[in-house]
Design an enzyme around this catalytic site. Structure first.
Site, PDB file in Angstrom:
ATOM      1  N   HIS A  35      -4.710  60.438 101.700  1.00 28.16           N
ATOM      2  CA  HIS A  35      -6.222  60.069 101.096  1.00 28.16           C
ATOM      3  C   HIS A  35      -5.882  58.536 100.620  1.00 28.16           C
ATOM      4  CE1 HIS A  35      -9.236  60.691  98.139  1.00 28.16           C
ATOM      5  NE2 HIS A  35      -8.497  60.172  97.227  1.00 28.16           N
ATOM      6  N   THR A  88      -9.821  61.853  89.285  1.00 31.18           N
ATOM      7  CA  THR A  88     -10.912  61.729  90.279  1.00 31.18           C
ATOM      8  C   THR A  88     -10.880  62.747  91.403  1.00 31.18           C
ATOM      9  OG1 THR A  88     -10.110  59.870  91.548  1.00 31.18           O
ATOM     10  CG2 THR A  88     -11.190  59.415  89.545  1.00 31.18           C
ATOM     11  N   HIS A 116      -8.668  52.593  96.177  1.00 31.48           N
ATOM     12  CA  HIS A 116      -9.825  53.231  96.581  1.00 31.48           C
ATOM     13  C   HIS A 116     -10.902  52.342  97.133  1.00 31.48           C
ATOM     14  CE1 HIS A 116      -8.865  57.291  94.505  1.00 31.48           C
ATOM     15  NE2 HIS A 116      -8.604  56.423  93.617  1.00 31.48           N
ATOM     16  N   HIS A 120      -2.219  53.331  93.562  1.00 31.29           N
ATOM     17  CA  HIS A 120      -2.941  53.762  94.789  1.00 31.29           C
ATOM     18  C   HIS A 120      -4.318  52.766  94.721  1.00 31.29           C
ATOM     19  CE1 HIS A 120      -4.260  56.919  91.947  1.00 31.29           C
ATOM     20  NE2 HIS A 120      -5.574  56.415  92.680  1.00 31.29           N
ATOM     21  N   HIS A 165      -5.805  51.942  91.187  1.00 33.70           N
ATOM     22  CA  HIS A 165      -5.711  52.703  89.847  1.00 33.70           C
ATOM     23  C   HIS A 165      -4.054  52.553  89.838  1.00 33.70           C
ATOM     24  CE1 HIS A 165      -9.475  55.437  90.585  1.00 33.70           C
ATOM     25  NE2 HIS A 165      -9.868  54.047  90.238  1.00 33.70           N
TER      26      HIS A 165
HETATM   27 ZN   LIG Z   1      -7.368  56.913  91.838  1.00 29.97          ZN
END
Ligand SMILES: [Zn+2]
Length: 223
Positions: free
Chosen positions: A61, A173, A88, A86, A105
């Site tokens: 992801h 999230t 996004h 990580h 994050h």
């Molecule tokens: Zn995140």
């Protein structure tokens, strides 16, 4: 047996099969708009981050960098240990409607189990030094943690010099979208280069959740 399974699903999903991701009222990310914020003398963020051996994974992801003990964030009397960070794309949380191309994050947890996410947003601009060293090391497959010999990571270099921030009650999230997560969004973005963004997006395009309704939440804003 089937009845038990059905009851478990009902208990955590609601009668219509809706999950917290659908019906929660304190979900992340959000658009932090003027008029929904309240200025307060919030306690300063004291980041006590230290270099740590790099441990990273493609979790299918995003790319995730994990930390053991040793780096923490103190806010007032509360102490939160840094667990992982990580990325996004796009950035998820917006400020006054602005969508940022990327966010990191930084997830923390207190001794009592309170989760706290620090969000650092990125705009396009200069190359980011940490991403420059991290992007070539992203594993080729989602096959667990990698610890390249002798490589350390400085999470401190993911923090802007400005420490002004927004704070709101939010959630994870991704499913199960658990609420009760403290969100701290730093006001000052960092920069990454268009080539770095393109490289990350080759592997993990559009892995951010859409902004969620505020449902009356007030976003606190430090000076
Ligand atoms: Zn995140």
């Amino acid at each position: 047996m089937r009845v038990v399974a059905w009851m478990v699903v009902w208990a955590c999903a609601g009668a219509n099969g809706a999950t917290l991701c659908d019906i929660g009222r304190r979900q992340s990310p959000i658009d932090i708009r003027p008029g929904t914020t309240a200025r307060q003398a919030l306690p300063p963020l004291n980041f006590d981050y230290h270099a740590a051996p790099l441990k990273l994974a493609d979790d299918g992801h995003t790319v995730r960098v994990r930390f053991g003990r040793g780096s923490e964030l103190r806010i007032g009397k509360e102490r939160y240990g840094l667990q992982q960070f990580h990325f996004h794309t796009p950035g998820g949380d917006r400020i006054a409607g602005e969508e940022f191309p990327m966010a990191v994050h930084l997830l923390h947890k207190s001794a009592s189990g309170q989760l706290l996410a620090v969000v650092v947003l990125f705009r396009l601009g200069k190359e980011n030094p940490l991403l420059a060293s991290l992007l070539p090391l992203i594993p080729a497959r989602a096959d667990g943690d990698h610890s390249p010999m002798g490589v350390t990571v400085e999470a401190r270099s993911l923090l802007p010099s400005g420490r002004g921030y927004f704070r709101y009650p939010g959630s994870l999230t991704a499913p199960p979208c658990t609420e009760g997560v403290e969100w701290v969004v730093l006001k000052q973005p960092l920069e990454l280069s268009p080539a770095q963004l393109a490289r990350y997006r080759q592997r993990f395009a559009d892995n951010a959740r859409a902004v969620q309704p505020l449902h009356g939440r007030v976003v606190l804003e430090s000076p």
